[in-house]
Design a protein around this motif. Structure first.
Motif, short mmCIF file in Angstrom:
data_model
loop_
_atom_site.label_atom_id
_atom_site.label_comp_id
_atom_site.label_asym_id
_atom_site.label_seq_id
_atom_site.Cartn_x
_atom_site.Cartn_y
_atom_site.Cartn_z
N VAL A 196 45.88 31.18 43.47
CA VAL A 196 45.25 32.37 44.04
C VAL A 196 43.75 32.14 44.16
CG1 VAL A 196 47.01 33.96 43.17
CG2 VAL A 196 44.98 33.49 41.78
N ALA A 197 43.14 32.81 45.15
CA ALA A 197 41.69 32.81 45.32
C ALA A 197 41.26 34.25 45.50
CB ALA A 197 41.28 31.97 46.52
N PHE A 198 40.46 34.77 44.58
CA PHE A 198 40.03 36.16 44.62
C PHE A 198 38.90 36.34 45.63
CE2 PHE A 198 41.61 35.59 40.20
CZ PHE A 198 42.73 36.41 40.31
N LEU A 199 39.02 37.33 46.51
CA LEU A 199 38.05 37.53 47.58
C LEU A 199 37.14 38.72 47.34
CD1 LEU A 199 40.32 36.90 50.71
CD2 LEU A 199 38.79 35.29 49.55
N TRP A 200 37.69 39.86 46.99
CA TRP A 200 36.87 41.06 46.79
C TRP A 200 37.55 41.96 45.76
CZ3 TRP A 200 39.08 45.81 47.89
CH2 TRP A 200 40.21 45.81 48.72
N GLY A 201 36.76 42.87 45.19
CA GLY A 201 37.27 43.73 44.14
C GLY A 201 37.22 43.02 42.80
N ASN A 202 37.64 43.71 41.76
CA ASN A 202 37.61 43.18 40.40
C ASN A 202 39.03 42.88 39.96
OD1 ASN A 202 37.37 42.64 37.69
ND2 ASN A 202 35.96 44.32 37.26
#
Length: 292
Positions: A196-202
């Protein structure tokens, strides 16, 4: 101005559990009864994104919501090769993920910096910019509230946000050893695990967030949503997907979409020798589970 972020900065952002919030106070979508939906790319209906420009307008196809209404919405946009918009603003902030071709989105006087498929960008409300395309280009666009309007630059304003452009090569991918979002006691048939790659948000909270999910070739498993709305769009590759054990598996190509409300187990596998990348908007945490 384009902000092109190095991997070291992205990794630091993930470490603190926050990266590139495209707007303040992202609204949580209201959860209702447990249900699901699926739209294949071959089924979408294309219309003009900006009817005022007539045949010069890009094409758009709504996947969920209503871009002319007031609610959150996700839609596809298709540009012809060589498209370049006049300088303009939008009344709302949007996020974009490139599915095919190349996108340049920046200040009107900026030198082109082409974002390839798998790249992510945000466009703050009120900021003058142009959008250009190289090759036949398709992108997924998402807003937290509507309507989505194209407006002249003499109505520009500063809402305090700043644009973020992340090239696909700058994504930081995390596996089971680095995040609890991957549930696995075994690797997939290909010998590779999902990432996974986190883009926005927490990602450490129960608030709305956006994430890329990479499923390797040979993957067979599930995406499990627990008490939150989940919306997913195929960005690259192909996946076999079915809503439940009573339905046939459907082949989902780039631009296809599936969603669920409340607790739900999405059955998904990859086809051929290529990996599959999904963009997932979730009202909280979800799990990617490899079948034993």
């Amino acid at each position: 101005m384009i902000y092109s972020l190095p991997k070291a900065f992205l990794l630091l952002a993930f470490a603190v559990g926050f990266f590139a919030a495209a707007s303040e106070g992202v609204a949580q979508e209201q959860a209702t009864k447990s249900t699901s939906d699926m739209v294949l790319a071959s089924e979408v209906e294309w219309t003009q994104l900006n009817p005022a420009r007539g045949d010069a307008s890009p094409q758009a196809a709504t996947l969920w919501g209503d871009r002319s209404g007031t609610q959150a919405t996700g839609f596809l946009v298709k540009f012809v090769d060589g498209f370049s918009s006049p300088p303009h603003i939008h009344n709302v902030t949007y996020r974009g993920v490139v599915i095919a071709g190349g996108v340049h989105n920046d200040d009107p006087a900026a030198e082109p910096m082409w974002m390839p498929a798998g790249s992510f960008w945000t466009q703050p409300a009120g900021e003058p910019h142009i959008t250009a395309a190289r090759g036949t280009t398709i992108a997924y666009i998402e807003i937290d509230k509507g309507p989505y309007l194209v407006m002249p630059t003499d109505e520009a304003f500063d809402n305090g946000e700043r644009p973020v452009n992340v090239d696909a090569s700058n994504m930081v991918w995390l596996g089971a050893a680095s995040t609890t979002w991957i549930q696995s006691s075994a690797e997939s048939a290909s010998g590779k695990e999902p990432q996974v790659a986190f883009l926005w948000g927490n990602p450490q909270s129960d608030q709305a967030n956006g994430t890329l999910v990479k499923l390797p070739a040979g993957f067979s498993g599930n995406i499990r949503s627990d008490n939150s709305n989940l919306r997913a769009v195929v960005i690259a590759g192909q996946a076999k997907y079915r809503i439940d054990d009573k339905t046939d598996r459907k082949t989902m190509t780039p631009g296809s979409y599936f969603s669920s409300r409340e607790k739900f187990l999405h059955q998904i596998s990859t086809t051929g020798e290529a990996e599959c990348i999904l963009y997932v908007r979730s009202g909280g945490k979800f799990d990617v589970i490899i079948n034993e």
